[in-house]
Design an enzyme around this catalytic site. Structure first.
Site, short mmCIF file in Angstrom:
data_model
loop_
_atom_site.label_atom_id
_atom_site.label_comp_id
_atom_site.label_asym_id
_atom_site.label_seq_id
_atom_site.Cartn_x
_atom_site.Cartn_y
_atom_site.Cartn_z
N GLY A 158 76.39 -76.02 43.76
CA GLY A 158 78.55 -76.49 44.03
C GLY A 158 78.22 -75.85 45.86
N VAL A 169 81.96 -70.27 46.40
CA VAL A 169 81.88 -69.85 44.62
C VAL A 169 80.27 -69.53 44.31
CG1 VAL A 169 81.93 -70.91 42.35
CG2 VAL A 169 83.32 -71.85 43.88
N GLY A 170 79.38 -69.73 45.00
CA GLY A 170 78.28 -69.36 44.56
C GLY A 170 77.97 -67.93 44.79
N GLU A 189 71.76 -73.48 44.36
CA GLU A 189 71.83 -75.13 45.46
C GLU A 189 73.33 -75.41 45.51
OE1 GLU A 189 69.15 -76.08 45.59
OE2 GLU A 189 68.10 -75.16 44.46
N CYS A 216 74.83 -82.83 48.70
CA CYS A 216 74.88 -81.97 49.40
C CYS A 216 74.08 -81.83 50.78
CB CYS A 216 74.48 -81.17 48.39
SG CYS A 216 73.52 -81.22 47.67
#
Length: 529
Positions: free
Chosen positions: A228, A232-233, A250, A284
């Site tokens: 994502g 948020v990572g 990722e 992405c």
């Protein structure tokens, strides 16, 4: 909370799980009542504990069981293809051909490879020995990590959620699967049908939004795999740190695309257009922006425009191959990114359909709003540079991207890009296709992520590669060099054994040649007799 548990999990299921988790000795229970404190556990805690206990039974470890589960996952993808494609059409306006090409086909390939190679991947791996371990048994033994949490994304909700699941099952782990709530229809199909195929206790699906994800992140896992955004990572990594849980992130970022003025501009722009507009730019590894010299800018714009017409006709809005933005929030975000830039062509929108047409922006600088974050949509900024040196500087002034694209006939230029930049991957003269080669480890570096997966890399990532050295209780004279009292003679022997470089493979060849020579001489001697 009690009502929620009973409605989502079922009374008997909840009671059984809590009995195992909170009161393994049933004699502790007094009377025919349930203690109210038992129901303080959340649904997510129940699922996690059930999965961990299922793992502790050891049933996920045998290779036959892993292969059986992978084959059942194959059956799920094959038999539920229509449900999957219908969900993707409702979530992202993907047609059945796009869904199969970019979602399920890559899963089928990964499963076929993993099933055929799993016995080799899981076997003990002998390692090179040195003089001190010459007579010992030394190898690496892959073993399961334990309980893995997979948090999937919404843009490719099937491929990017289930690809790591393939590796986790192959490695013998239990897995809690959390699909994205943004791709709601895909999430619902996964929740409803996946437990009908694979072990529902070892591989449960947890649906819901941010609250459910946050509750899951409070639990202890042995690995967390998140795909994502970088924002948020950071939260995932922060939550994982509380339990010292390793993470695979990722993420993404702004993947640049440099076009050499002397390359085949037509082919380059055709491939860039395809890579950018696949899934309406919500990829992405999509080219985020183009770098080229001003002398070819007008040609680049012309060729991209021709490619858009070829792929999606004069009106992409009615093309069945052109998708939609996933939500109102992302639509508004993309509209805001266009502010301050000049639309070279495109720019047509329809908010009622969450439609943003293919849009190329010019007059873009490093300070433009569209250059402040990953675009993740059908907007392509064109930035002019004086040449490869300025392009490299522009790239290096920013966070390390997930992938760097370069289009050129000049191999020296490509190698210079490779040598003077850093990215998760470098792909020359094409877009996206490096992802489909499972022999290439996929992942980012720095801001674009950490950890690599696909094929055997997924298996290794989600395994504990356990170092094993099996020594014998003899040769104590050799080992005495390490024991006190220490002196110069013992140190000298230690230096000899530790610093002497020897190739055991070559030593084996030499010994084999000596053995053959000895056999020859013996034969010759016997003939003479």
């Amino acid at each position: 909370m009690t009502d929620l548990l009973l409605s989502r999990c079922g009374f008997r299921e909840v009671f059984s799980t809590f009995s195992e988790v909170c009161c393994p000795n049933l004699s502790e229970w007094k009377g025919d009542f349930i203690r109210p404190s038992v129901f303080t556990m959340s649904r997510e805690q129940v699922v996690v504990e059930r999965a961990r206990r299922a793992f502790q039974t050891g049933r996920s470890k045998p290779l036959d069981f892993r292969i059986q589960q992978l084959k059942k996952l194959q059956s799920f993808i094959c038999e539920r293809q229509k449900d999957i494609t219908d969900a993707l059409r409702r979530d992202l306006s993907k047609n059945e051909f796009v869904s199969e090409l970019f979602e399920t086909l890559v899963l089928e390939a990964e499963l076929k490879l993993t099933i055929s190679r799993l016995a080799d991947w899981a076997a003990p791996r002998p390692v090179e020995k040195n003089l001190l371990t010459l007579t010992d048994e030394a190898y690496v033994k892959p073993e399961p990590l334990g309980l893995v949490l997979i948090i999937g994304p919404w843009n490719y909700p099937w491929a990017l959620t289930l690809l790591p699941l393939v590796g986790a099952i192959a490695a013998g782990n239990a897995v809690v699967i959390k699909p994205s709530e943004i791709s709601l229809n895909s999430s619902n199909v996964m929740e409803e049908y996946l437990p009908q195929y694979i072990d529902k206790d070892l591989y449960p699906v947890v649906t819901g939004g941010a609250a459910e994800t946050q509750e899951l992140l409070k639990q202890k896992f042995d690995h967390i795999f998140y795909t994502g955004s970088s924002s948020v990572g950071k939260l995932v990594m922060e939550a994982a740190a509380r339990h010292l849980t390793p993470v695979t992130l990722e993420l993404g970022g702004k993947s640049p695309c440099y076009i050499d003025k002397n390359c085949d501009i037509t082919t380059a722009c055709r491939r860039i257009t395809w890579g950018k507009l696949t899934n309406c730019g919500q990829t992405c590894i999509a080219p985020d922006y183009v770098l080229c010299e001003s002398v070819v800018q007008s040609r680049v714009l012309e060729e991209i425009k021709k490619s858009i017409k070829e792929f999606y006709t004069d009106n992409p809005k009615v093309s069945d191959d052109y998708g939609r933005i996933v939500s109102q929030r992302h639509f508004k975000r993309l509209m805001g990114l266009m502010e301050g830039s000049t639309v070279a062509f495109g720019g047509d929108v329809d908010e009622s359909q969450l439609y943003i047409g293919p849009t190329v922006l010019e007059g873009v600088t490093s300070e433009s709003r569209v250059m402040k974050e990953e675009i993740f949509g059908p907007l392509l900024p064109i930035i002019t540079v004086d040449g490869v040196e300025e392009a490299i500087q522009f790239i290096n002034d920013r966070e390390k991207p997930l992938v760097l694209y370069v289009f050129s006939y000049d191999k020296k230029l490509i190698k210079r890009m490779l040598a003077e930049t850093s990215s998760g991957a470098l792909l020359a003269n094409d877009c996206l296709v490096h992802f489909i080669d499972s022999a290439l480890p996929f992942g980012g570096v720095g801001h674009s992520g950490m950890g690599r997966y696909r094929g055997r890399h997924s298996f290794d990532l989600l395994s504990n590669l356990r170092s094993c050295l099996i020594k014998q209780l003899h040769l104590e004279r050799v080992n005495s060099m390490r024991y006190p009292p220490h002196n110069s003679r013992r140190l000298g022997w230690a230096r000899f054994f530790l610093l002497t470089q020897i190739s055991l493979r070559r030593l084996g060849y030499v010994l084999a040649m000596l053995a053959a020579l000895s056999a020859f001489l013996v034969q010759k001697y016997l003939r003479q007799d």
